[in-house]
Design an enzyme around this catalytic site. Structure first.
Site, PDB file in Angstrom:
ATOM      1  N   GLY A  35       0.839  -1.206   0.000  1.00 16.96           N
ATOM      2  CA  GLY A  35       0.000   0.000   0.000  1.00 16.96           C
ATOM      3  C   GLY A  35       0.867   1.245   0.000  1.00 16.96           C
ATOM      4  O   GLY A  35       0.683   2.168  -0.813  1.00 16.96           O
ATOM      5  N   HIS A  36       1.850   1.281   0.900  1.00 16.97           N
ATOM      6  CA  HIS A  36       2.798   2.408   0.923  1.00 16.97           C
ATOM      7  C   HIS A  36       3.552   2.480  -0.404  1.00 16.97           C
ATOM      8  O   HIS A  36       3.789   3.568  -0.935  1.00 16.97           O
ATOM      9  CB  HIS A  36       3.818   2.234   2.049  1.00 16.97           C
ATOM     10  CG  HIS A  36       3.233   2.158   3.426  1.00 16.97           C
ATOM     11  ND1 HIS A  36       3.228   0.999   4.157  1.00 16.97           N
ATOM     12  CD2 HIS A  36       2.655   3.090   4.203  1.00 16.97           C
ATOM     13  CE1 HIS A  36       2.670   1.225   5.344  1.00 16.97           C
ATOM     14  NE2 HIS A  36       2.308   2.486   5.395  1.00 16.97           N
ATOM     15  N   GLN A  60      -0.457  10.461  18.063  1.00 18.34           N
ATOM     16  CA  GLN A  60      -1.701   9.953  17.481  1.00 18.34           C
ATOM     17  C   GLN A  60      -2.143   8.623  18.088  1.00 18.34           C
ATOM     18  O   GLN A  60      -3.133   8.046  17.662  1.00 18.34           O
ATOM     19  CB  GLN A  60      -1.604   9.869  15.959  1.00 18.34           C
ATOM     20  CG  GLN A  60      -0.709   8.765  15.422  1.00 18.34           C
ATOM     21  CD  GLN A  60      -0.548   8.890  13.907  1.00 18.34           C
ATOM     22  OE1 GLN A  60       0.089   9.799  13.400  1.00 18.34           O
ATOM     23  NE2 GLN A  60      -1.137   7.960  13.166  1.00 18.34           N
ATOM     24  N   ASP A 149      -7.193   5.294   4.713  1.00 16.39           N
ATOM     25  CA  ASP A 149      -7.517   6.098   5.894  1.00 16.39           C
ATOM     26  C   ASP A 149      -8.388   7.268   5.444  1.00 16.39           C
ATOM     27  O   ASP A 149      -7.965   8.421   5.461  1.00 16.39           O
ATOM     28  CB  ASP A 149      -6.230   6.572   6.556  1.00 16.39           C
ATOM     29  CG  ASP A 149      -5.414   5.411   7.089  1.00 16.39           C
ATOM     30  OD1 ASP A 149      -5.613   5.020   8.243  1.00 16.39           O
ATOM     31  OD2 ASP A 149      -4.603   4.837   6.324  1.00 16.39           O
TER      32      ASP A 149
HETATM   33  P1  AMP Z   1       0.601   4.538   7.871  1.00 16.45           P
HETATM   34  O1  AMP Z   1       2.030   4.136   7.762  1.00 16.45           O
HETATM   35  O2  AMP Z   1      -0.313   3.422   8.271  1.00 16.45           O
HETATM   36  O3  AMP Z   1       0.394   5.807   8.662  1.00 16.45           O
HETATM   37  O4  AMP Z   1       0.138   4.884   6.395  1.00 16.45           O
HETATM   38  C1  AMP Z   1       0.837   5.817   5.617  1.00 16.45           C
HETATM   39  C2  AMP Z   1       0.053   6.106   4.374  1.00 16.45           C
HETATM   40  O5  AMP Z   1      -0.120   4.903   3.623  1.00 16.45           O
HETATM   41  C3  AMP Z   1      -1.357   6.645   4.697  1.00 16.45           C
HETATM   42  O6  AMP Z   1      -1.659   7.703   3.816  1.00 16.45           O
HETATM   43  C4  AMP Z   1      -2.215   5.445   4.455  1.00 16.45           C
HETATM   44  O7  AMP Z   1      -3.534   5.766   4.080  1.00 16.45           O
HETATM   45  C5  AMP Z   1      -1.487   4.752   3.309  1.00 16.45           C
HETATM   46  N1  AMP Z   1      -1.877   3.348   3.259  1.00 16.45           N
HETATM   47  C6  AMP Z   1      -1.857   2.458   4.285  1.00 16.45           C
HETATM   48  N2  AMP Z   1      -2.371   1.271   3.883  1.00 16.45           N
HETATM   49  C7  AMP Z   1      -2.720   1.420   2.574  1.00 16.45           C
HETATM   50  C8  AMP Z   1      -3.326   0.567   1.599  1.00 16.45           C
HETATM   51  N3  AMP Z   1      -3.681  -0.686   1.881  1.00 16.45           N
HETATM   52  N4  AMP Z   1      -3.545   1.069   0.365  1.00 16.45           N
HETATM   53  C9  AMP Z   1      -3.210   2.360   0.076  1.00 16.45           C
HETATM   54  N5  AMP Z   1      -2.643   3.214   0.947  1.00 16.45           N
HETATM   55  C10 AMP Z   1      -2.412   2.758   2.181  1.00 16.45           C
END
Ligand code: AMP
Length: 279
Positions: A35-36, A60, A149
């Site tokens: 995803g990232h 957070q 998110d």
């Molecule tokens: P995090 O590391 O969980 O704070 O996520 C960092 C970024 O990656 C945020 O903008 C999330 O929405 C995005 N993100 C996390 N999981 C996914 C996913 N499965 N698909 C797309 N973007 C994602």
């Protein structure tokens, strides 16, 4: 690829980089997955210079949440960021983002108390604060976020517009496992049984999409159908099932193009979220 630890160094890099093209920023908490990777790839495709921030943001997390045990996989994160085209990984220590005595926070009124903000008080205040600091530090032209998110996106759009931060926010689609589970850094907490139970979230989302495709528009029917899918899985405890306006996060009674259908649920001790934007 460079690893940068201070705001001053990031800003110096960004000012230099902007002389030869666009600067993109991808804020993350690390434990990077596909995803990232999709966000970094989108940033690299549109911007000449890309910084990925890796910062597990303490403000957070609630007092009983998983800050201490949140997965930290820094070397692998750097390898992934580099492979997807990042020029810089910004990985500050906590004191760099929150200097001793830090007393300034960004509160997005109203929005911050909805959806995840209702069950995680203070969560969106922490998110809005750290993203403001990151955007100010990086002086990026564009910043990339996941629709995964979706409530966070609504809070950050409001915040960026209100503060006239001048960075364009780009939202990328949810990346899923082949069986539908939305990728999340927290999926590693799931046991094999919980991993199977976690599919309830994407099933509930798909059910709502199917009903909308068949012409159903009533929020009560859409949320009711999703809730009965959750009810059939006793190992999963629903936090919320809501149809809202994506900009305001206020509940709506009738689905319209762009409405956000969002769910959150506990699978064992792990809280997961999923959503769809209805067409
Ligand atoms: P995090 O590391 O969980 O704070 O996520 C960092 C970024 O990656 C945020 O903008 C999330 O929405 C995005 N993100 C996390 N999981 C996914 C996913 N499965 N698909 C797309 N973007 C994602």
């Amino acid at each position: 690829m460079r690893i940068v630890r201070t705001v001053e160094e990031l800003r110096r890099w960004s000012r230099e980089a902007r002389r030869s093209g666009l600067v993109g920023l991808v804020p993350t908490m690390g434990a990077l997955h596909a995803g990232h990777a999709s966000l970094i790839r989108a940033a690299s495709a549109a911007c000449e210079h890309v910084a990925v921030s890796v910062f597990v943001n303490p403000t957070q997390f609630g007092p009983n949440e998983d800050y201490a045990r949140y997965p930290r996989t820094f070397d692998a994160d750097c390898a992934l960021a580099e492979a997807e085209g990042a020029s810089v990984v910004f990985a500050p220590p906590v004191e760099e983002m929150y200097p001793a005595g830090a007393a300034t926070f960004v509160d997005v009124d109203g929005l911050s108390a909805r959806l995840d903000g209702a069950s995680r008080p203070g969560h969106f205040r922490g998110v809005a604060t750290v993203v403001t600091k990151l955007l100010i530090a990086a002086e990026a032209d564009r910043a990339y976020f996941g629709q995964k998110d979706a409530a966070q996106v609504a809070v950050l759009r409001r915040m960026a517009a209100d503060l006239r931060l001048g960075t364009e926010l780009v939202v990328c689609p949810i990346v899923r496992e082949p069986d539908g589970l939305a990728l999340s850094s927290r999926n590693i907490y799931l046991s094999a049984t919980e991993r199977a139970q976690a599919l309830t979230l994407s099933r509930a989302i798909r059910r709502a999409e199917e009903l909308v495709a068949q012409g159903e528009r009533r929020a009560s029917e859409l949320t009711g159908a999703a809730r009965s899918i959750f009810a059939a899985e006793p190992g999963v405890r629903v936090d919320y099932v809501e149809l809202v306006n994506w900009a305001t996060l206020e509940p709506v009674e009738t689905a319209a193009p762009g409405s956000l259908f969002a769910v959150a649920a506990w699978v064992g001790n792990t809280r997961l979220i999923d959503n769809t934007i209805l067409h």
